[in-house]
Write a protein that holds these residues in place. Sequence first.
Motif, PDB file in Angstrom:
ATOM      1  N   LYS A   7       0.842  -1.210   0.000  1.00 52.58           N
ATOM      2  CA  LYS A   7       0.000   0.000   0.000  1.00 52.58           C
ATOM      3  C   LYS A   7       0.871   1.252   0.000  1.00 52.58           C
ATOM      4  O   LYS A   7       0.533   2.248  -0.654  1.00 52.58           O
ATOM      5  CB  LYS A   7      -0.942  -0.008   1.202  1.00 52.58           C
ATOM      6  CG  LYS A   7      -2.100  -0.963   1.041  1.00 52.58           C
ATOM      7  CD  LYS A   7      -3.114  -0.734   2.125  1.00 52.58           C
ATOM      8  CE  LYS A   7      -3.345  -1.996   2.900  1.00 52.58           C
ATOM      9  NZ  LYS A   7      -4.324  -1.845   3.965  1.00 52.58           N
ATOM     10  N   GLU A  36      -6.824  -8.445  -9.353  1.00 52.57           N
ATOM     11  CA  GLU A  36      -7.782  -8.491  -8.232  1.00 52.57           C
ATOM     12  C   GLU A  36      -7.119  -8.052  -6.933  1.00 52.57           C
ATOM     13  O   GLU A  36      -7.701  -7.294  -6.156  1.00 52.57           O
ATOM     14  CB  GLU A  36      -8.370  -9.909  -8.081  1.00 52.57           C
ATOM     15  CG  GLU A  36      -9.249 -10.353  -9.231  1.00 52.57           C
ATOM     16  CD  GLU A  36      -8.442 -10.796 -10.465  1.00 52.57           C
ATOM     17  OE1 GLU A  36      -7.250 -11.173 -10.338  1.00 52.57           O
ATOM     18  OE2 GLU A  36      -9.009 -10.743 -11.573  1.00 52.57           O
ATOM     19  N   ASP A  37      -5.891  -8.549  -6.683  1.00 51.19           N
ATOM     20  CA  ASP A  37      -5.163  -8.143  -5.478  1.00 51.19           C
ATOM     21  C   ASP A  37      -4.844  -6.642  -5.509  1.00 51.19           C
ATOM     22  O   ASP A  37      -4.933  -5.957  -4.497  1.00 51.19           O
ATOM     23  CB  ASP A  37      -3.874  -8.950  -5.314  1.00 51.19           C
ATOM     24  CG  ASP A  37      -4.136 -10.392  -4.902  1.00 51.19           C
ATOM     25  OD1 ASP A  37      -5.258 -10.697  -4.434  1.00 51.19           O
ATOM     26  OD2 ASP A  37      -3.205 -11.218  -5.048  1.00 51.19           O
ATOM     27  N   LEU A  39      -6.592  -4.322  -7.029  1.00 47.54           N
ATOM     28  CA  LEU A  39      -7.852  -3.618  -6.743  1.00 47.54           C
ATOM     29  C   LEU A  39      -8.171  -3.654  -5.249  1.00 47.54           C
ATOM     30  O   LEU A  39      -8.572  -2.633  -4.672  1.00 47.54           O
ATOM     31  CB  LEU A  39      -9.000  -4.232  -7.534  1.00 47.54           C
ATOM     32  CG  LEU A  39      -9.157  -3.764  -8.969  1.00 47.54           C
ATOM     33  CD1 LEU A  39     -10.138  -4.636  -9.727  1.00 47.54           C
ATOM     34  CD2 LEU A  39      -9.564  -2.298  -9.026  1.00 47.54           C
ATOM     35  N   ASP A  40      -7.991  -4.820  -4.612  1.00 51.55           N
ATOM     36  CA  ASP A  40      -8.242  -4.922  -3.168  1.00 51.55           C
ATOM     37  C   ASP A  40      -7.371  -3.936  -2.396  1.00 51.55           C
ATOM     38  O   ASP A  40      -7.851  -3.235  -1.504  1.00 51.55           O
ATOM     39  CB  ASP A  40      -7.972  -6.348  -2.664  1.00 51.55           C
ATOM     40  CG  ASP A  40      -9.046  -7.336  -3.090  1.00 51.55           C
ATOM     41  OD1 ASP A  40     -10.145  -6.889  -3.494  1.00 51.55           O
ATOM     42  OD2 ASP A  40      -8.766  -8.553  -3.023  1.00 51.55           O
ATOM     43  N   LEU A  41      -6.081  -3.871  -2.754  1.00 47.95           N
ATOM     44  CA  LEU A  41      -5.165  -2.950  -2.070  1.00 47.95           C
ATOM     45  C   LEU A  41      -5.566  -1.493  -2.313  1.00 47.95           C
ATOM     46  O   LEU A  41      -5.525  -0.661  -1.401  1.00 47.95           O
ATOM     47  CB  LEU A  41      -3.729  -3.200  -2.522  1.00 47.95           C
ATOM     48  CG  LEU A  41      -3.100  -4.504  -2.051  1.00 47.95           C
ATOM     49  CD1 LEU A  41      -1.807  -4.780  -2.809  1.00 47.95           C
ATOM     50  CD2 LEU A  41      -2.839  -4.473  -0.547  1.00 47.95           C
ATOM     51  N   TYR A  43      -8.579  -0.288  -3.039  1.00 48.91           N
ATOM     52  CA  TYR A  43      -9.804   0.026  -2.300  1.00 48.91           C
ATOM     53  C   TYR A  43      -9.545   0.098  -0.787  1.00 48.91           C
ATOM     54  O   TYR A  43     -10.110   0.949  -0.102  1.00 48.91           O
ATOM     55  CB  TYR A  43     -10.912  -0.979  -2.621  1.00 48.91           C
ATOM     56  CG  TYR A  43     -11.462  -0.828  -4.021  1.00 48.91           C
ATOM     57  CD1 TYR A  43     -11.811   0.420  -4.533  1.00 48.91           C
ATOM     58  CD2 TYR A  43     -11.643  -1.934  -4.841  1.00 48.91           C
ATOM     59  CE1 TYR A  43     -12.313   0.556  -5.822  1.00 48.91           C
ATOM     60  CE2 TYR A  43     -12.150  -1.804  -6.124  1.00 48.91           C
ATOM     61  CZ  TYR A  43     -12.479  -0.549  -6.608  1.00 48.91           C
ATOM     62  OH  TYR A  43     -12.985  -0.408  -7.885  1.00 48.91           O
ATOM     63  N   ASP A  44      -8.661  -0.773  -0.269  1.00 49.66           N
ATOM     64  CA  ASP A  44      -8.294  -0.702   1.154  1.00 49.66           C
ATOM     65  C   ASP A  44      -7.636   0.642   1.465  1.00 49.66           C
ATOM     66  O   ASP A  44      -7.946   1.295   2.465  1.00 49.66           O
ATOM     67  CB  ASP A  44      -7.332  -1.828   1.543  1.00 49.66           C
ATOM     68  CG  ASP A  44      -8.008  -3.175   1.695  1.00 49.66           C
ATOM     69  OD1 ASP A  44      -9.266  -3.226   1.668  1.00 49.66           O
ATOM     70  OD2 ASP A  44      -7.283  -4.190   1.827  1.00 49.66           O
ATOM     71  N   THR A  47     -10.148   3.413   1.487  1.00 47.17           N
ATOM     72  CA  THR A  47     -10.925   3.391   2.733  1.00 47.17           C
ATOM     73  C   THR A  47     -10.118   3.970   3.887  1.00 47.17           C
ATOM     74  O   THR A  47     -10.641   4.755   4.695  1.00 47.17           O
ATOM     75  CB  THR A  47     -11.366   1.939   3.055  1.00 47.17           C
ATOM     76  OG1 THR A  47     -12.141   1.460   1.957  1.00 47.17           O
ATOM     77  CG2 THR A  47     -12.187   1.877   4.329  1.00 47.17           C
TER      78      THR A  47
END
Length: 194
Positions: A7, A36-37, A39-41, A43-44, A47
């Motif tokens: 991140k 996908e990973d 995108l997850d990072l 979005y995390d 947030t």
Amino acid sequence: MDARERKAVIEGLLFVSGSEGMEAKQVAQILEISVEDALDLLYDLQTEFNREQRGLQIAEVAGAFQLTTRLEHVPFYERYAYEPQTSVLSQAALETLAIVAYKQPITRSGIEEVRGVKSERAINTLISKQLIKGVGRAEGPGRPILFGTTKEFLEHFGLGALQELPPPPAFVPSEALEEEEHMLFQTPEPFPSE
């Protein structure tokens, strides 16, 4: 590399990508992870920025993620923008301004071709200081903006017209430089004996 470090890298990537931002696919390629990973990072991280109410936020615009300022802080940015600035121009901004002054109208890619590096930040600085502006659009793909100097440029440098600019430095073709370099490093001929 753990998620926290990834991140941190993503935050840096978004910073250096500027207003262009980055797609998740680019982030995935750089970090060597799946989309996908990535995108997850992303979005995390988005947030976390919101939860911590940081001065910047991560916005997703047209499929690209970018760092942006918060809408609620706009009055402070406007106050900063309209205060008189006494700062001097960076070397990059001065180079860019000289290129625009002598080669106008010129596109951003034309400036970057002369400088050999990206010039978006320098161009934005010069626009914000009202020393250059868009003066039209070039023909061709994308119809890029053509930049030229402003009345404020002339006033700042005490010029009545662009024709009063000093002549640009003499251009030395690269072939001549290569020839001089070759001669400089060439083994000298021995003096003829008498």
